[in-house]
Design a protein around this motif. Structure first.
Motif, mmCIF file in Angstrom:
data_model
loop_
_atom_site.group_PDB
_atom_site.id
_atom_site.type_symbol
_atom_site.label_atom_id
_atom_site.label_comp_id
_atom_site.label_asym_id
_atom_site.label_seq_id
_atom_site.Cartn_x
_atom_site.Cartn_y
_atom_site.Cartn_z
ATOM 1 N N HIS A 1 9.025 17.705 -8.768
ATOM 2 C CA HIS A 1 8.442 16.994 -7.626
ATOM 3 C C HIS A 1 8.733 17.785 -6.362
ATOM 4 O O HIS A 1 9.885 18.166 -6.138
ATOM 5 N N HIS B 1 7.378 18.609 -1.989
ATOM 6 C CA HIS B 1 6.609 18.191 -0.814
ATOM 7 C C HIS B 1 5.823 19.397 -0.293
ATOM 8 O O HIS B 1 5.720 19.596 0.917
ATOM 9 N N GLU C 1 14.604 10.059 -6.863
ATOM 10 C CA GLU C 1 13.235 9.996 -7.384
ATOM 11 C C GLU C 1 13.222 10.173 -8.910
ATOM 12 O O GLU C 1 12.226 10.609 -9.485
ATOM 13 N N HIS D 1 2.797 11.408 0.293
ATOM 14 C CA HIS D 1 4.145 11.830 -0.094
ATOM 15 C C HIS D 1 4.199 13.292 -0.552
ATOM 16 O O HIS D 1 4.796 14.120 0.114
HETATM 17 ZN ZN ZN Z 1 9.562 13.122 -2.526
#
Ligand code: ZN
Length: 217
Positions: free
Chosen positions: A96, A98, A77, A159
């Motif tokens: 980033h 989740h 990513e 996401h």
């Molecule tokens: Zn991700």
């Protein structure tokens, strides 16, 4: 940033472990970047568990993603990190995750509302949701970077969450704040409560504080 490269690498690794300890990530999901003083970028690697990750696992790339140092593959990513760091020289780190409650809003494709003053000061206001783009794509990177012009957090549709800051520590603070806000808004709605917005004047009055924090060490 004024840090030495070693210090920035150590901050990336320490922050990666704190993301796990704070339950903002699970397993090998999520990733973090830190801008080195020479303009290169330190990234967490793909598919390495945070609790066993070492400094040698980190990967250094240039702003176009070419690997300069390290034997691992950088996070898949990486584009959302690099697109953001290319566009905003004042930023030094992107995270980033989740995180569960933020991801609930990402599934609903609904902004996390700025219902507490901290969100206005540290994140710049409501946390917007990006248009869906495939994981790891350059299009997702562009979409994220566009949404972080006046915000330090954005949702990735279906996401997760992305946040930024001048340092890994600030980016982590912002991730925890976005997740906590998503959780309390979800909880208040689950109670059947009406979630009231802050007075519009708060956003106007605190916009300067957000800009100061984003642009000054
Ligand atoms: Zn991700």
């Amino acid at each position: 940033m004024a840090d030495s490269p070693t210090t920035t690498r150590e901050a990336v690794l320490a922050t990666a472990r704190r993301m796990l300890a704070q339950r903002l990530v699970e397993g090998t999901s999520g990733n973090i970047s830190g801008r080195l003083p020479d303009g290169l970028v330190c990234l967490t690697p793909s598919s390495v568990a945070y609790d066993t990750m070492t400094l040698d696992d980190l990967v250094v790339v240039d702003l176009d993603g070419a690997v300069v140092e390290g034997t691992r593959s950088p996070t898949t990513e990486r584009d959302l990190h690099l697109a953001t760091l290319r566009r905003y020289p004042e930023l030094g780190s992107v995270i980033h995750t989740h995180a569960v409650h933020a991801t609930m809003f990402a599934l609903a494709r609904e902004p996390i509302p700025a219902v507490i003053e901290e969100v206005v000061v540290y994140l710049g206001g409501d946390v917007p949701c990006c248009t869906y783009q495939p994981t790891g794509s350059a299009a997702l990177g562009d979409e994220v970077a566009a949404h972080l012009a006046e915000r330090s957090a954005a949702l990735l549709a279906n996401h997760g969450l992305v946040t930024c800051g001048r340092s890994p520590d600030q980016a982590l603070h912002n991730a925890a704040l976005a997740e906590r806000t998503a959780r309390i808004v979800w909880g208040a709605r689950t109670m059947g409560a009406t979630v009231h917005p802050l007075p519009a004047k708060v956003g106007t009055d605190m916009a300067g504080a957000y800009r100061y924090l984003r642009h000054n060490p």
